[in-house]
Design an enzyme around this catalytic site. Sequence first.
Site, PDB file in Angstrom:
ATOM      1  N   ASP A  49       4.866  20.809  -9.390  1.00 19.62           N
ATOM      2  CA  ASP A  49       4.291  19.428  -9.228  1.00 19.62           C
ATOM      3  C   ASP A  49       2.998  19.231  -9.803  1.00 19.62           C
ATOM      4  OD1 ASP A  49       6.257  18.211  -8.141  1.00 19.62           O
ATOM      5  OD2 ASP A  49       5.770  18.588  -5.881  1.00 19.62           O
ATOM      6  N   GLU A 128      -4.934 -11.976   3.950  1.00 15.39           N
ATOM      7  CA  GLU A 128      -4.151 -12.262   2.781  1.00 15.39           C
ATOM      8  C   GLU A 128      -2.808 -12.303   2.796  1.00 15.39           C
ATOM      9  OE1 GLU A 128      -5.585  -8.669   0.372  1.00 15.39           O
ATOM     10  OE2 GLU A 128      -3.718  -7.275   1.342  1.00 15.39           O
ATOM     11  N   LYS A 130       1.158 -11.733   2.363  1.00 10.84           N
ATOM     12  CA  LYS A 130       1.854 -10.545   2.540  1.00 10.84           C
ATOM     13  C   LYS A 130       3.529 -10.621   1.670  1.00 10.84           C
ATOM     14  CE  LYS A 130       4.371  -7.538   5.759  1.00 10.84           C
ATOM     15  NZ  LYS A 130       5.834  -7.633   5.253  1.00 10.84           N
ATOM     16  N   GLU A 186       2.486  -3.571  -4.028  1.00  4.94           N
ATOM     17  CA  GLU A 186       3.942  -4.363  -3.787  1.00  4.94           C
ATOM     18  C   GLU A 186       4.375  -4.401  -5.092  1.00  4.94           C
ATOM     19  OE1 GLU A 186       3.987  -4.014  -0.635  1.00  4.94           O
ATOM     20  OE2 GLU A 186       5.959  -5.028  -0.165  1.00  4.94           O
ATOM     21  N   LYS A 313      -6.503  -7.463   8.269  1.00  2.00           N
ATOM     22  CA  LYS A 313      -7.119  -6.133   8.338  1.00  2.00           C
ATOM     23  C   LYS A 313      -8.520  -6.089   8.909  1.00  2.00           C
ATOM     24  CE  LYS A 313      -4.340  -5.498   4.415  1.00  2.00           C
ATOM     25  NZ  LYS A 313      -4.080  -5.113   3.048  1.00  2.00           N
TER      26      LYS A 313
HETATM   27  S1  IVH Z   1      -1.362  -3.632   4.227  1.00  2.00           S
HETATM   28  C1  IVH Z   1       0.013   0.452   7.002  1.00  2.00           C
HETATM   29  N1  IVH Z   1      -1.055  -5.885   2.853  1.00  2.00           N
HETATM   30  O1  IVH Z   1       4.276  -4.880   3.839  1.00  2.00           O
HETATM   31  C2  IVH Z   1       0.275  -0.550   5.831  1.00  2.00           C
HETATM   32  N2  IVH Z   1       0.909  -4.752   3.307  1.00  2.00           N
HETATM   33  O2  IVH Z   1       5.339  -4.383   6.719  1.00  2.00           O
HETATM   34  C3  IVH Z   1      -0.772  -1.500   5.327  1.00  2.00           C
HETATM   35  N3  IVH Z   1       2.773  -5.669   2.402  1.00  2.00           N
HETATM   36  O3  IVH Z   1       4.654  -1.537   3.555  1.00  2.00           O
HETATM   37  C4  IVH Z   1      -0.082  -2.327   4.351  1.00  2.00           C
HETATM   38  N4  IVH Z   1       1.718  -7.633   1.328  1.00  2.00           N
HETATM   39  O4  IVH Z   1       4.096  -2.521   1.425  1.00  2.00           O
HETATM   40  C5  IVH Z   1      -0.629  -4.674   3.468  1.00  2.00           C
HETATM   41  N5  IVH Z   1      -1.086  -7.889   1.609  1.00  2.00           N
HETATM   42  C6  IVH Z   1      -0.336  -6.715   2.151  1.00  2.00           C
HETATM   43  C7  IVH Z   1       0.926  -6.690   2.124  1.00  2.00           C
HETATM   44  C8  IVH Z   1       1.571  -5.507   2.596  1.00  2.00           C
HETATM   45  C9  IVH Z   1       2.873  -6.949   1.668  1.00  2.00           C
HETATM   46  C10 IVH Z   1       3.724  -4.825   2.704  1.00  2.00           C
HETATM   47  C11 IVH Z   1       3.598  -3.425   2.697  1.00  2.00           C
HETATM   48  C12 IVH Z   1       4.233  -2.563   3.920  1.00  2.00           C
HETATM   49  C13 IVH Z   1       4.616  -3.573   4.430  1.00  2.00           C
HETATM   50  C14 IVH Z   1       4.798  -3.585   6.005  1.00  2.00           C
END
Ligand code: IVH
Length: 724
Positions: A49, A128, A130, A186, A313
């Site tokens: 790897d 923000e 999602k 994402e 967050k």
């Molecule tokens: S923060 C610990 N911010 O949602 C994970 N996640 O349901 C912190 N997601 O697997 C993630 N938009 O892939 C974060 N603005 C955003 C997001 C986001 C989509 C997804 C992410 C995560 C999932 C969790």
Amino acid sequence: MKSTYESMKLTNTENDPKERIDELTLKLTEANSAYHTDDAPIMSDYEFDQQRLELIKLENLYPQFKHENSPTGKVGGDTARGFRKVKHAQVMLSLDNAFNNEDIEEFEKRIKRFLGLDDDYAITYVAETKLDGLAISLTYLDGILVQAATRGGGDIGEDVTENVSTIKSIPKRLEGSPEVMEIRGEVFMEKADFEQLNQAQKVLIGKAKKEGKKNLPKLYLNPRNAAAGSLRQLDPEITRSRNLSFLAHGWGKVSAPLGNNIWEAINQLNSMGMPVIEDRELCKGSSDLISYYNNVLVKRADLPFDIDGVVYKVNDLGLQERLGSSSTSPRWAIAYKLPPEKVWTTLQDIEIHVGRTGALSPVGKLKEVSVGGVKVSSVTLHNEDFINALDSRGETIRDGKEIKIGDTVEVYRSGDVIPRISDVDLTKRPEDSKSFVFPKNCPVCGNVAVRPEGDAIHRCTAEYECEAQVLGKLQYFVSIDGLNFDGLGIKMIKQFYDRKFPDTGERWIESPGDIFLLEENLKAKNINLAEEENWGERSVQELFSEIERKKTVSLAKLLTAIGIRHLGSKNSQLVADHYQTWENFKLAVDKAAEEDEEAREDLISIGGLGEVIANSVIDTFQNRVFNEWIAKLIPELKFTNPQSDLAESTPVSGKSLVFTGKLEQMTRKEAQVKAESLGARVYSAVSKNIDLVIAGPGSGSKSKKANELGIKIISEQEWLDLIS
Ligand code: IVH
């Protein structure tokens, strides 16, 4: 433990990159062949790897020295079927969900309790959107993209570097990034790209059908499903042709801090050239968080991509560190889910569809609108009560607002479900709006339709004499719930049902037995299907071979496929296990119909089948047309030995399973059918009797329960590996 990237020695690079590329190319090529062809590894996976990542980096920096057959260009260490597995340097967690404002207030209180902060302390959050896509981790070494991996189960994902490299919005190089940097974000598809892709898929499907291909391309359900399908293509060129997008929302392992808090770090990432989520705000306290949510609700429909919530967050990285994570999610973040998307439009008409059981289903015809990126022009209106604002218990819904033709109605879609109506705007009701009067007769055959006492459904009473019911039953027979004919679907059955032989006026297919007699009958009438529009020699041959294969059937499958009302697949299995052969079963039902109490009791008591189902079986066998169907069908079939079904052993035979969360590579139905065909039983609830839970993203409460009960949980990919 040291991560894969930490101890990389890059010193040779500066001396003579060409020499180092040559050296690594040779070593890795040998290692690949030793591992895959000779089954005798000459270096550890860890070493492999490391060197592979170094080579990718160098090739990116000095493309002129890259070898044509570079081991990085191939699917390298990928398994024959899929993608190489990658262990994440830091686990990719999931998010806790909030569903209402109280949950958000509780989230803030919980944080303060945990940190011992005063009630009036104002915590700063980043809020923000999602994105509704797939989580991806991107690893950059000295600013060069060297690896992209899916989230997988959180610990181990899949190496999708080649595919991700084709996504235009993902930078292959970043300016001023730390030595090691893992970005998380994402991959998704914009609504417009999704529409375009499905249009293109439709054309491909038509073409493939004409050519008689068996594996037809498919239409994607929604943008998320399309993004997942497009990313997980074994051929990266297909991924390239799909317009995928990417936005970053965080990071994993980094060799130097990106900022003092999230806000700064994300801005810093953006200034390096990384696209980040733009809809982002700093909020203080839960009231700010709630107003951010309300703003997003309003603009959601106008966003070019789907979102399924907002994420909050804790901004301060010091506080984040103190808060830490539970086994599944960080304590410093939460997702506030948006309700399913709703859109207002007009109800132009109400039509009645008649299904295989004779149920008259009202379908609302809408002025076409886009809901969550998907065009919608009809909605289910369930039944007469629903139109009149009553639920199944007779209680008022929609504040008692009846649905009238001409009304402005609110439509929503949640997940993959069929669109529904949630509200009516009475202020927009036109003068000439019309109440819908439920028909007293079946709109297809004209026979009486009745609504039995205590039932919400009107049903056509003509059963096997109603064309709509017959067609529905035939379509069910070939469907995934029935015998699951490959390449013989709903539309084709309709075409064969509509076609008539010129001499006798009989339909090509009017009962299930005719499917098996089709080849013979066409030949006898000198009809060459291959010469018909949309058909060719190959496709005809494929069809007849599939029909031939389906002649061999188990009793349980047949009982399900002939569509006796109330007798689903689980009960069919019980009945089949009990009677073992068609002859025994038929004899028992005939006896029960002749008032043989013992036979009747026997049928009722099979696995607690009960009176309703037993009566339905007995009544169906009293029907004249049904008996004609059976008389034609049974001689065409060859039943499998009842014992052989049980004896066949698979890794999941006899196991009890639950599928939960979003599945990315198959629908729930497909997963269930496949599992059952392998001898497993599929349940919807997690209990101590369950052996295995297959969990996709978003499988919150069921996974939690399985964890508590100590039940093994695997990802969708692990499931596919298990049964492959
Ligand atoms: S923060 C610990 N911010 O949602 C994970 N996640 O349901 C912190 N997601 O697997 C993630 N938009 O892939 C974060 N603005 C955003 C997001 C986001 C989509 C997804 C992410 C995560 C999932 C969790």
